[in-house]
Design a protein around this motif. Structure first.
Motif, PDB file in Angstrom:
ATOM      1  N   PRO A 162       1.697   3.385  13.909  1.00  0.00           N
ATOM      2  CA  PRO A 162       0.423   3.469  13.171  1.00  0.00           C
ATOM      3  C   PRO A 162      -0.298   2.137  12.957  1.00  0.00           C
ATOM      4  CG  PRO A 162       2.219   3.271  11.617  1.00  0.00           C
ATOM      5  CD  PRO A 162       2.782   2.986  12.995  1.00  0.00           C
ATOM      6  N   PRO A 163      -0.518   1.303  14.017  1.00  0.00           N
ATOM      7  CA  PRO A 163      -1.189   0.024  13.774  1.00  0.00           C
ATOM      8  C   PRO A 163      -2.606   0.199  13.240  1.00  0.00           C
ATOM      9  CG  PRO A 163      -1.040   0.480  16.126  1.00  0.00           C
ATOM     10  CD  PRO A 163      -0.188   1.491  15.441  1.00  0.00           C
ATOM     11  N   VAL A 164      -3.102  -0.849  12.615  1.00  0.00           N
ATOM     12  CA  VAL A 164      -4.404  -0.790  11.948  1.00  0.00           C
ATOM     13  C   VAL A 164      -5.558  -0.580  12.924  1.00  0.00           C
ATOM     14  CG1 VAL A 164      -4.912  -3.263  12.032  1.00  0.00           C
ATOM     15  CG2 VAL A 164      -5.708  -1.898  10.059  1.00  0.00           C
ATOM     16  N   HIS A 165      -5.332  -0.780  14.207  1.00  0.00           N
ATOM     17  CA  HIS A 165      -6.393  -0.588  15.193  1.00  0.00           C
ATOM     18  C   HIS A 165      -6.769   0.884  15.371  1.00  0.00           C
ATOM     19  CE1 HIS A 165      -6.114  -4.766  16.143  1.00  0.00           C
ATOM     20  NE2 HIS A 165      -4.921  -4.680  16.697  1.00  0.00           N
ATOM     21  N   ILE A 166      -6.023   1.804  14.768  1.00  0.00           N
ATOM     22  CA  ILE A 166      -6.349   3.228  14.918  1.00  0.00           C
ATOM     23  C   ILE A 166      -7.667   3.533  14.207  1.00  0.00           C
ATOM     24  CG2 ILE A 166      -5.665   5.581  14.309  1.00  0.00           C
ATOM     25  CD1 ILE A 166      -2.756   4.723  14.687  1.00  0.00           C
ATOM     26  N   ARG A 167      -8.615   4.098  14.979  1.00  0.00           N
ATOM     27  CA  ARG A 167      -9.938   4.447  14.450  1.00  0.00           C
ATOM     28  C   ARG A 167     -10.057   5.936  14.126  1.00  0.00           C
ATOM     29  NH1 ARG A 167     -15.156   2.694  17.932  1.00  0.00           N
ATOM     30  NH2 ARG A 167     -14.272   4.202  19.414  1.00  0.00           N
ATOM     31  N   SER A 168      -9.363   6.766  14.887  1.00  0.00           N
ATOM     32  CA  SER A 168      -9.429   8.203  14.649  1.00  0.00           C
ATOM     33  C   SER A 168      -8.193   8.859  15.250  1.00  0.00           C
ATOM     34  CB  SER A 168     -10.696   8.805  15.266  1.00  0.00           C
ATOM     35  OG  SER A 168     -10.675   8.683  16.685  1.00  0.00           O
ATOM     36  N   ILE A 169      -7.985  10.133  14.934  1.00  0.00           N
ATOM     37  CA  ILE A 169      -6.883  10.919  15.485  1.00  0.00           C
ATOM     38  C   ILE A 169      -7.464  12.230  15.991  1.00  0.00           C
ATOM     39  CG2 ILE A 169      -4.726  12.129  14.970  1.00  0.00           C
ATOM     40  CD1 ILE A 169      -4.189  10.025  12.818  1.00  0.00           C
ATOM     41  N   LYS A 170      -7.120  12.570  17.217  1.00  0.00           N
ATOM     42  CA  LYS A 170      -7.662  13.795  17.809  1.00  0.00           C
ATOM     43  C   LYS A 170      -7.266  15.007  16.971  1.00  0.00           C
ATOM     44  CE  LYS A 170      -7.871  12.241  22.636  1.00  0.00           C
ATOM     45  NZ  LYS A 170      -7.441  12.501  24.038  1.00  0.00           N
ATOM     46  N   GLY A 171      -8.277  15.867  16.692  1.00  0.00           N
ATOM     47  CA  GLY A 171      -8.026  17.083  15.939  1.00  0.00           C
ATOM     48  C   GLY A 171      -8.105  16.911  14.439  1.00  0.00           C
ATOM     49  N   VAL A 222      -3.055   7.435   8.524  1.00  0.00           N
ATOM     50  CA  VAL A 222      -2.668   6.121   9.040  1.00  0.00           C
ATOM     51  C   VAL A 222      -2.264   5.204   7.899  1.00  0.00           C
ATOM     52  CG1 VAL A 222      -3.498   4.044  10.214  1.00  0.00           C
ATOM     53  CG2 VAL A 222      -4.052   6.290  11.140  1.00  0.00           C
ATOM     54  N   SER A 223      -3.034   5.235   6.808  1.00  0.00           N
ATOM     55  CA  SER A 223      -2.702   4.413   5.644  1.00  0.00           C
ATOM     56  C   SER A 223      -1.325   4.783   5.092  1.00  0.00           C
ATOM     57  CB  SER A 223      -3.769   4.585   4.566  1.00  0.00           C
ATOM     58  OG  SER A 223      -3.457   3.836   3.413  1.00  0.00           O
ATOM     59  N   GLU A 224      -1.037   6.086   5.018  1.00  0.00           N
ATOM     60  CA  GLU A 224       0.261   6.547   4.524  1.00  0.00           C
ATOM     61  C   GLU A 224       1.387   6.073   5.435  1.00  0.00           C
ATOM     62  OE1 GLU A 224       2.650  10.737   3.517  1.00  0.00           O
ATOM     63  OE2 GLU A 224       0.575  10.799   4.255  1.00  0.00           O
ATOM     64  N   LEU A 225       1.172   6.159   6.741  1.00  0.00           N
ATOM     65  CA  LEU A 225       2.213   5.760   7.693  1.00  0.00           C
ATOM     66  C   LEU A 225       2.452   4.252   7.677  1.00  0.00           C
ATOM     67  CD1 LEU A 225       1.343   8.079  10.703  1.00  0.00           C
ATOM     68  CD2 LEU A 225       3.249   8.332   9.097  1.00  0.00           C
ATOM     69  N   ILE A 226       1.383   3.478   7.538  1.00  0.00           N
ATOM     70  CA  ILE A 226       1.558   2.027   7.436  1.00  0.00           C
ATOM     71  C   ILE A 226       2.305   1.672   6.155  1.00  0.00           C
ATOM     72  CG2 ILE A 226       0.352  -0.165   7.091  1.00  0.00           C
ATOM     73  CD1 ILE A 226      -1.776   0.786   9.026  1.00  0.00           C
ATOM     74  N   GLU A 227       1.918   2.295   5.044  1.00  0.00           N
ATOM     75  CA  GLU A 227       2.591   2.030   3.767  1.00  0.00           C
ATOM     76  C   GLU A 227       4.078   2.364   3.869  1.00  0.00           C
ATOM     77  OE1 GLU A 227       2.223   3.255  -0.979  1.00  0.00           O
ATOM     78  OE2 GLU A 227       0.833   4.090   0.498  1.00  0.00           O
ATOM     79  N   HIS A 228       4.387   3.491   4.493  1.00  0.00           N
ATOM     80  CA  HIS A 228       5.791   3.873   4.665  1.00  0.00           C
ATOM     81  C   HIS A 228       6.530   2.890   5.565  1.00  0.00           C
ATOM     82  CE1 HIS A 228       9.350   6.284   5.647  1.00  0.00           C
ATOM     83  NE2 HIS A 228       9.093   5.979   6.908  1.00  0.00           N
ATOM     84  N   SER A 229       5.928   2.538   6.688  1.00  0.00           N
ATOM     85  CA  SER A 229       6.614   1.755   7.718  1.00  0.00           C
ATOM     86  C   SER A 229       6.821   0.305   7.329  1.00  0.00           C
ATOM     87  CB  SER A 229       5.819   1.816   9.027  1.00  0.00           C
ATOM     88  OG  SER A 229       5.670   3.144   9.479  1.00  0.00           O
ATOM     89  N   THR A 230       6.083  -0.172   6.343  1.00  0.00           N
ATOM     90  CA  THR A 230       6.159  -1.588   5.983  1.00  0.00           C
ATOM     91  C   THR A 230       6.846  -1.808   4.642  1.00  0.00           C
ATOM     92  OG1 THR A 230       3.922  -1.473   5.047  1.00  0.00           O
ATOM     93  CG2 THR A 230       4.122  -2.146   7.352  1.00  0.00           C
ATOM     94  N   ASN A 238      -5.773 -10.761  11.558  1.00  0.00           N
ATOM     95  CA  ASN A 238      -4.355 -10.725  11.915  1.00  0.00           C
ATOM     96  C   ASN A 238      -3.454 -10.506  10.696  1.00  0.00           C
ATOM     97  OD1 ASN A 238      -4.576 -11.096  14.736  1.00  0.00           O
ATOM     98  ND2 ASN A 238      -4.844 -13.306  14.467  1.00  0.00           N
ATOM     99  N   GLN A 239      -4.038 -10.568   9.500  1.00  0.00           N
ATOM    100  CA  GLN A 239      -3.246 -10.314   8.301  1.00  0.00           C
ATOM    101  C   GLN A 239      -3.084  -8.823   8.021  1.00  0.00           C
ATOM    102  OE1 GLN A 239      -4.456 -12.832   4.944  1.00  0.00           O
ATOM    103  NE2 GLN A 239      -5.052 -14.458   6.373  1.00  0.00           N
ATOM    104  N   PHE A 240      -3.750  -7.974   8.807  1.00  0.00           N
ATOM    105  CA  PHE A 240      -3.478  -6.536   8.788  1.00  0.00           C
ATOM    106  C   PHE A 240      -2.186  -6.263   9.569  1.00  0.00           C
ATOM    107  CE2 PHE A 240      -8.253  -5.818   8.445  1.00  0.00           C
ATOM    108  CZ  PHE A 240      -8.206  -5.229   7.185  1.00  0.00           C
ATOM    109  N   TRP A 241      -1.497  -5.185   9.212  1.00  0.00           N
ATOM    110  CA  TRP A 241      -0.345  -4.755  10.001  1.00  0.00           C
ATOM    111  C   TRP A 241      -0.841  -4.189  11.334  1.00  0.00           C
ATOM    112  CZ3 TRP A 241       4.531  -5.930   9.014  1.00  0.00           C
ATOM    113  CH2 TRP A 241       4.926  -6.202   7.700  1.00  0.00           C
ATOM    114  N   HIS A 242      -0.377  -4.774  12.426  1.00  0.00           N
ATOM    115  CA  HIS A 242      -0.870  -4.357  13.734  1.00  0.00           C
ATOM    116  C   HIS A 242       0.193  -4.532  14.809  1.00  0.00           C
ATOM    117  CE1 HIS A 242      -1.480  -8.723  13.753  1.00  0.00           C
ATOM    118  NE2 HIS A 242      -1.545  -8.666  15.079  1.00  0.00           N
ATOM    119  N   SER A 243      -0.105  -3.974  15.961  1.00  0.00           N
ATOM    120  CA  SER A 243       0.679  -4.202  17.174  1.00  0.00           C
ATOM    121  C   SER A 243      -0.277  -4.811  18.179  1.00  0.00           C
ATOM    122  CB  SER A 243       1.256  -2.888  17.703  1.00  0.00           C
ATOM    123  OG  SER A 243       1.952  -3.086  18.915  1.00  0.00           O
TER     124      SER A 243
END
Length: 282
Positions: free
Chosen positions: A209-218, A228-236, A109-114
């Motif tokens: 971009p919660p940490v639960h994302i495992r992959s992105i289509k395409g 995802v890491s970039e988006l979390i860093e930006h959003s937080t 739960n210490q990860f950024w998540h929804s």
């Protein structure tokens, strides 16, 4: 009548004026929902409620989720499986084993998540009640995904628009070294949500971009995980966030569609007992 004291301009507010341990009128429910549409997170200081009262409160705001993690924990814990124990204390009152999977799941739960982004239905509101807190630490941070989207570069908005991300319940936990059987993994199918979505009431766009994302289509996995890491860093970034320092009896309600959150480190030798319940859009 609901009273509000903004924490930031339009993100987070201290709430008072309503007794959440008792039945709410339709007008009170509407006031709370309108406040959540504006502020995303509402904090009630010194608002002690028990399990039954917390369930009754949440029932005013939609269908209650029975958490996957509650279903797989087996016997013990709150009698109502919609209540998720966020705790380092066992159901028998003992401190959880430091190398055990249950405590490891709490540490995740210490990860950024929804909450419950890995479910098939959209998680709406979460209600988190503090029953016992450590002397220091264990705060909860919240990030405003509306402001984060607005501040994205035009190039990055173009890249992520239309992308669909796969969310899986065990992804972040496996990253911490926790082990799950192939049967457990197979019994927990992923969900798929866009990286950019709009709030159904306010219509404001958010990056999601919660940490639960495992992959992105395409995308290849390395591309997806770096994005995802970039988006979390930006959003937080600090400018999009605020931190709630818990007091015993505090209650926080937030909109999972507009926020990320994470718990902060605390001394695992001190007990911390919280109860969370989440409502779903459908």
């Amino acid at each position: 009548m609901l009273d509000l004291e903004p924490i930031n301009k339009d993100f987070g507010a201290y709430a008072s004026g309503l007794d959440l341990s008792k039945s709410l009128s339709g007008r009170a429910v509407e006031e709370i929902e309108a406040a959540l549409d504006l502020y995303s997170v509402l904090v009630w200081k010194n608002c002690p409620i028990n399990d039954d009262q917390q369930v009754s409160l949440a029932e005013n705001f939609g269908k209650i989720e029975v958490s996957l993690l509650s279903r797989v924990r087996g016997k013990g814990g709150p009698a109502n499986k919609s209540l998720v124990p966020i705790s380092n204390v066992s159901d028998e009152g003992q401190m959880l084993e430091r190398d055990g999977r249950r405590l490891g799941s709490q540490i995740a739960n210490q990860f950024w998540h929804s909450d419950s982004s890995f479910m098939k239905s959209v998680a709406k509101y979460s209600f988190l009640s503090a029953r016992r807190i450590p002397k220091e630490g264990g705060d909860t941070e919240f990030a405003d995904l509306r402001a984060a989207y607005d501040a994205l570069s035009d190039d990055l908005k173009k890249i992520i628009n239309g992308l669909i991300a796969e969310h899986h319940v065990f992804h972040s936990r496996i990253g911490l070294g926790l082990k799950y059987t192939s049967t457990e993994i197979a019994a927990s199918p992923p969900s798929y949500w866009p990286l950019v979505r709009s709030h159904p009431i306010t219509k404001r766009k958010v990056v999601f971009p919660p940490v639960h994302i495992r992959s992105i289509k395409g995308m290849t996995d390395p591309e997806a995980r770096l994005l995802v890491s970039e988006l979390i860093e930006h959003s937080t970034q600090k400018c999009f966030c605020f931190t709630h320092k818990w007091g015993k009896g505090d209650l926080v309600i937030w909109d999972n569609r507009m926020t990320l959150h994470r718990g902060k480190r605390y001394d695992l030798n001190e007990s911390r007992i919280m109860r969370r319940i989440t409502t779903m859009v459908s």
